[in-house]
Design a protein around this motif. Structure first.
Motif, PDB file in Angstrom:
ATOM      1  N   LEU A 114      10.742 -15.308  14.363  1.00 58.92           N
ATOM      2  CA  LEU A 114      10.944 -16.776  14.829  1.00 58.92           C
ATOM      3  C   LEU A 114       9.639 -17.317  15.303  1.00 58.92           C
ATOM      4  CD1 LEU A 114      14.338 -17.172  16.616  1.00 58.92           C
ATOM      5  CD2 LEU A 114      13.722 -17.921  14.474  1.00 58.92           C
ATOM      6  N   PHE A 115       8.724 -16.385  15.885  1.00 60.10           N
ATOM      7  CA  PHE A 115       7.464 -16.548  16.356  1.00 60.10           C
ATOM      8  C   PHE A 115       6.560 -16.813  15.123  1.00 60.10           C
ATOM      9  CE2 PHE A 115       3.567 -15.970  18.703  1.00 60.10           C
ATOM     10  CZ  PHE A 115       3.803 -16.665  19.944  1.00 60.10           C
ATOM     11  N   ALA A 116       6.677 -16.039  14.173  1.00 59.88           N
ATOM     12  CA  ALA A 116       5.857 -16.155  13.062  1.00 59.88           C
ATOM     13  C   ALA A 116       6.051 -17.672  12.226  1.00 59.88           C
ATOM     14  CB  ALA A 116       6.282 -15.171  12.021  1.00 59.88           C
ATOM     15  N   PHE A 117       7.820 -17.819  12.132  1.00 66.00           N
ATOM     16  CA  PHE A 117       7.968 -19.134  11.534  1.00 66.00           C
ATOM     17  C   PHE A 117       7.603 -20.241  12.435  1.00 66.00           C
ATOM     18  CE2 PHE A 117      11.158 -22.769  11.832  1.00 66.00           C
ATOM     19  CZ  PHE A 117      11.034 -23.192  10.759  1.00 66.00           C
ATOM     20  N   VAL A 118       7.538 -20.285  13.721  1.00 66.59           N
ATOM     21  CA  VAL A 118       6.996 -21.372  14.693  1.00 66.59           C
ATOM     22  C   VAL A 118       5.475 -21.609  14.381  1.00 66.59           C
ATOM     23  CG1 VAL A 118       6.573 -22.194  17.191  1.00 66.59           C
ATOM     24  CG2 VAL A 118       8.878 -21.329  16.311  1.00 66.59           C
ATOM     25  N   ASN A 119       4.797 -20.663  14.559  1.00 65.66           N
ATOM     26  CA  ASN A 119       3.237 -20.442  14.299  1.00 65.66           C
ATOM     27  C   ASN A 119       2.883 -21.234  12.960  1.00 65.66           C
ATOM     28  OD1 ASN A 119       1.948 -19.632  16.597  1.00 65.66           O
ATOM     29  ND2 ASN A 119       1.884 -17.425  15.904  1.00 65.66           N
ATOM     30  N   ALA A 120       3.680 -20.782  12.005  1.00 62.75           N
ATOM     31  CA  ALA A 120       3.437 -21.449  10.521  1.00 62.75           C
ATOM     32  C   ALA A 120       3.624 -22.938  10.527  1.00 62.75           C
ATOM     33  CB  ALA A 120       4.343 -20.662   9.516  1.00 62.75           C
ATOM     34  N   ARG A 136      -2.374 -30.987   8.535  1.00 64.30           N
ATOM     35  CA  ARG A 136      -2.203 -32.284   8.463  1.00 64.30           C
ATOM     36  C   ARG A 136      -3.093 -33.227   9.114  1.00 64.30           C
ATOM     37  NH1 ARG A 136      -1.161 -32.027   3.803  1.00 64.30           N
ATOM     38  NH2 ARG A 136      -1.583 -29.958   4.188  1.00 64.30           N
ATOM     39  N   ALA A 137      -3.347 -32.792  10.529  1.00 64.13           N
ATOM     40  CA  ALA A 137      -4.255 -33.587  11.382  1.00 64.13           C
ATOM     41  C   ALA A 137      -5.879 -33.113  11.329  1.00 64.13           C
ATOM     42  CB  ALA A 137      -3.533 -33.438  12.855  1.00 64.13           C
ATOM     43  N   GLY A 138      -5.929 -32.231  10.519  1.00 66.01           N
ATOM     44  CA  GLY A 138      -7.316 -31.938  10.558  1.00 66.01           C
ATOM     45  C   GLY A 138      -7.936 -30.878  11.562  1.00 66.01           C
ATOM     46  N   ILE A 139      -6.614 -30.317  11.959  1.00 65.26           N
ATOM     47  CA  ILE A 139      -7.002 -29.037  12.985  1.00 65.26           C
ATOM     48  C   ILE A 139      -6.985 -27.662  12.518  1.00 65.26           C
ATOM     49  CG2 ILE A 139      -6.367 -28.321  15.402  1.00 65.26           C
ATOM     50  CD1 ILE A 139      -5.409 -30.865  16.162  1.00 65.26           C
ATOM     51  N   GLU A 140      -7.932 -26.822  12.453  1.00 69.37           N
ATOM     52  CA  GLU A 140      -7.686 -25.663  11.787  1.00 69.37           C
ATOM     53  C   GLU A 140      -7.195 -24.656  12.556  1.00 69.37           C
ATOM     54  OE1 GLU A 140     -11.166 -24.848   9.755  1.00 69.37           O
ATOM     55  OE2 GLU A 140     -11.217 -26.488   8.226  1.00 69.37           O
ATOM     56  N   GLU A 141      -6.146 -23.673  11.891  1.00 62.17           N
ATOM     57  CA  GLU A 141      -5.891 -22.503  12.625  1.00 62.17           C
ATOM     58  C   GLU A 141      -5.210 -22.516  13.931  1.00 62.17           C
ATOM     59  OE1 GLU A 141      -8.743 -19.615  12.959  1.00 62.17           O
ATOM     60  OE2 GLU A 141      -9.223 -19.438  10.630  1.00 62.17           O
ATOM     61  N   LEU A 142      -4.534 -23.838  14.205  1.00 59.00           N
ATOM     62  CA  LEU A 142      -3.640 -24.108  15.197  1.00 59.00           C
ATOM     63  C   LEU A 142      -2.455 -23.355  15.419  1.00 59.00           C
ATOM     64  CD1 LEU A 142      -3.533 -25.818  17.807  1.00 59.00           C
ATOM     65  CD2 LEU A 142      -2.080 -27.415  16.262  1.00 59.00           C
ATOM     66  N   THR A 143      -2.292 -22.448  16.431  1.00 54.17           N
ATOM     67  CA  THR A 143      -0.963 -21.523  16.650  1.00 54.17           C
ATOM     68  C   THR A 143      -0.749 -21.773  17.995  1.00 54.17           C
ATOM     69  OG1 THR A 143      -2.336 -19.889  17.468  1.00 54.17           O
ATOM     70  CG2 THR A 143      -2.151 -19.942  14.903  1.00 54.17           C
ATOM     71  N   LEU A 144       0.640 -21.148  18.183  1.00 51.77           N
ATOM     72  CA  LEU A 144       1.121 -21.231  19.361  1.00 51.77           C
ATOM     73  C   LEU A 144       0.459 -20.558  20.532  1.00 51.77           C
ATOM     74  CD1 LEU A 144       3.867 -22.500  20.438  1.00 51.77           C
ATOM     75  CD2 LEU A 144       4.951 -20.395  20.296  1.00 51.77           C
ATOM     76  N   GLN A 145      -0.131 -19.141  20.123  1.00 47.65           N
ATOM     77  CA  GLN A 145      -0.917 -18.626  21.026  1.00 47.65           C
ATOM     78  C   GLN A 145      -2.399 -19.428  21.511  1.00 47.65           C
ATOM     79  OE1 GLN A 145       0.339 -17.368  18.333  1.00 47.65           O
ATOM     80  NE2 GLN A 145       0.326 -15.205  17.868  1.00 47.65           N
ATOM     81  N   LYS A 146      -2.833 -20.180  20.361  1.00 46.50           N
ATOM     82  CA  LYS A 146      -3.927 -20.976  21.018  1.00 46.50           C
ATOM     83  C   LYS A 146      -3.759 -22.042  21.922  1.00 46.50           C
ATOM     84  CE  LYS A 146      -7.109 -21.608  18.062  1.00 46.50           C
ATOM     85  NZ  LYS A 146      -7.946 -22.038  16.795  1.00 46.50           N
TER      86      LYS A 146
END
Length: 622
Positions: A448-454, A462-472
């Motif tokens: 689930l964590f991998a799915f949410v991160n994806a 879509r908004a121009g923010i690269e490599e946005l993840t839950l950890q970040k």
């Protein structure tokens, strides 16, 4: 006298037995003419030969052998003096053991094995001595006399002693911090500030600020400081922790023999399934044996009584806090199950906070297999017990006294094993069930964590923010908390990321990441001992050119490793709410609705308890 008669209906011979002997008044019994006339008293309807009248002529066809009478008399004598015989047997075994210890120590003394034998023998003598002292009539009389009188002069003396202890302990702590921390490591004072910040947060979220017992807060923090001082700053304390850790891992390593037998030598290629699972099963079996023998109950009751006396908390609360060091939340609830219905709302909240403020001893094995040092996990588990009581009694202080608080809490083991073999088997099955739950949760939450991160990464693109993840996201939100605990600024983003994963996902994922940092540190130290050329990439990775190896996410400083390991040592997380409430619903359904209203508050209090433990460790880091 016996006669035989033929039954005319079915031609079955019937033997008529004279029953005069069974008449207690000595009257002759009426004649028996048919089977219907035979009536046997219910007291004679027994299949146990030991309960039959030994003088009855019906034994062995009217004869009783001499050896039978001798055996019965011997059996009666043994049963009559059973307690005395047990004492003699145990005394002989103890004397034989002491003789062995004396001979072994005189034969070879000075190595680690001799000290191990001596320490274990001393612990055994203390345990047996306490068991014997409790049974003495003089001890019972002395114990009753302590609480029989409470003159006004004694009450005043207690108040004077209490305030004197406040002053002495506070002065000693202040002098030590001034001489050792301020002058040598002023950076550690950030952790001291973190303690006050987290206490302030607990105070602000308290439901009844006027009822907070600052005595509990003061002595809880003082005990934590004392534990940390011994463990982190004294040579003998550090040596003792390392010795216990080595013995602990030495015992767990024996499970590798079972893994190799069942799964062949290739089991080492699958650390979790074929190494961690057997280790936990063996550990749980050992804990079950200690519980069956009463050793675990002795440790829990004495340590819990010590905590309750120092912090002036309910005996049930204190014993539960200590139980969570060794057992999972469900098992610790079963220990105090008979008291749950009589506890107040504040005490129920404390029990819940205790369960989420530490990790069970069996889970410790799992995290150790991820690469996290066992000594950090062991000491953090012990230090979390007083921290949990401080957090619970500040966030939800007691409002009224309760009958359970005036009773002596006993260790209850309902439905426990009946033998040592059964304890081993039952403990092993509990370990297997625990690991099944851990593996299922790992599978679910990692997926689930991998799915949410994806999904978050997709929306960020879509908004121009690269490599946005839950950890970040976690790393930026929780950065201030990581900093005030004393984490080095260069590592705050990394540690805040793990704190977020621990809070909103599961503790196992955080310790997997933490284990990778420790493994990276080992590789980095080995490399720098041979070469002096490393490359730090823009993403935080460390590249080792001569080995052509990349240490993903880099490493943490020693300070950050210690503090972050302590800060994550607890099950407090949002997914754990459902598991904890389910346990309460099964064991105390009448308190479920009451607890469900304050479960989220308990998770926050449990999290802050772990953070306070981390701050104390950071204050004394050297």
């Amino acid at each position: 006298m016996q006669t035989s008669r033929q039954n005319k209906d079915n031609e079955i011979p019937v033997t008529i037995i004279s029953l005069n002997k069974l008449d207690s008044e000595g009257n002759r019994m009426p004649p028996v003419n048919s089977i219907k006339d035979v009536k046997i008293a219910t007291t004679l309807l027994t299949t146990d030969p030991d309960q039959m009248d030994k003088d009855d002529d019906l034994v062995a066809g009217g004869r009783e052998f001499f050896i039978d009478r001798l055996f019965d008399k011997g059996k009666d004598f043994v049963l009559k003096h059973k307690k005395r015989f047990k004492q003699i047997v145990y005394s002989v075994l103890l004397l034989l053991y002491i003789a062995y210890v004396v001979y072994s120590l005189s034969f070879r003394f000075g190595d680690e094995g001799a000290w191990r034998l001596l320490i274990c023998t001393m612990l055994l003598v203390v345990y047996l001595g306490w068991v014997i002292i409790k049974t003495l009539s003089g001890y019972q009389s002395f114990k009753k006399s302590l609480g029989s009188k409470n003159p006004e002069s004694i009450t005043k003396a207690k108040k004077v002693i209490r305030w004197a202890l406040y002053f002495v302990v506070l002065t000693l702590i202040g002098v030590y911090i001034g001489l050792t921390v301020v002058q040598t490591r002023p950076r550690n004072l950030i952790s001291l500030g973190g303690i006050f910040v987290f206490i302030l947060i607990l105070f602000l979220m308290s439901n009844n600020k006027t009822n907070i017992k600052w005595h509990t807060v003061f002595w809880g923090l003082s005990l934590q400081f004392g534990f940390a001082l011994v463990i982190l700053r004294t040579e003998w304390g550090i040596g003792a922790v390392r010795w216990v850790t080595d013995r602990f891992m030495e015992f767990i390593a024996f499970s590798d023999n079972g893994s190799a037998f069942l799964f062949s030598e290739k089991y080492k290629e699958f650390d979790i399934i074929f190494k961690a699972v057997p280790s936990v099963i063996v550990f749980c079996a050992a804990i079950a044996v200690l519980s069956y023998l009463g050793v675990l109950a002795f440790i829990i009751k004495k340590f819990g009584g010590f905590l309750g006396y120092c912090l002036q908390t309910n005996p049930v609360e204190s014993i539960n806090a200590v139980t969570n060091i060794f057992m999972s939340g469900i098992e610790s609830l079963m220990i105090i199950n008979e008291y749950i219905d009589s506890l107040t709302t504040s005490q129920i909240f404390c029990i819940y906070t205790n369960g989420v403020s530490s990790i069970a001893g069996s889970t410790l094995i799992v995290f150790a297999n991820f690469g996290v040092p066992v000594e950090y996990l062991l000491t953090a588990s012990v230090m979390s017990a007083p921290a949990a009581l401080v957090a619970a009694k500040t966030a939800y202080p007691s409002e009224e006294s309760n009958s359970a608080g005036d009773r002596k809490c006993s260790i209850v083991n309902r439905g426990g094993p009946d033998s040592l073999i059964q304890a081993l088997s039952k403990g092993g099955m509990q370990g297997l069930q625990l690991m099944v739950n851990v593996l299922i949760n790992l599978l679910i939450y990692i997926s689930l964590f991998a799915f949410v991160n994806a999904a978050i990464t997709w929306f960020g693109d879509r908004a121009g923010i690269e490599e946005l993840t839950l950890q970040k996201i976690f790393s930026y939100i929780l950065w201030p908390l990581a900093f005030i605990m004393g984490i080095d600024a260069i590592d705050c983003l990394k540690v805040a990321e793990m704190l977020g994963v621990r809070m909103f996902a599961t503790l196992a994922l955080s310790y997997i990441q933490m284990g990778s940092y420790f493994n990276n540190k080992d590789q980095y130290n080995k490399y720098t001992a041979l070469y002096n050329n490393t490359v730090l990439t823009s993403s935080g990775d460390i590249f080792l050119p001569n080995w052509n190896e990349t240490l993903k996410n880099g490493i943490l400083t020693d300070r950050s490793e210690l503090i972050s390991t302590y800060a994550m040592c607890g099950f407090a997380s949002l997914p754990s709410v459902g598991i904890s409430l389910g346990s309460f619903a099964a064991l105390a359904p009448t308190r479920f609705n009451e607890l469900s209203k304050m479960a989220l508050k308990g998770v926050i209090a449990g999290t802050i308890a772990s953070y306070i433990t981390a701050c104390v460790a950071g204050l004394l880091f050297s």
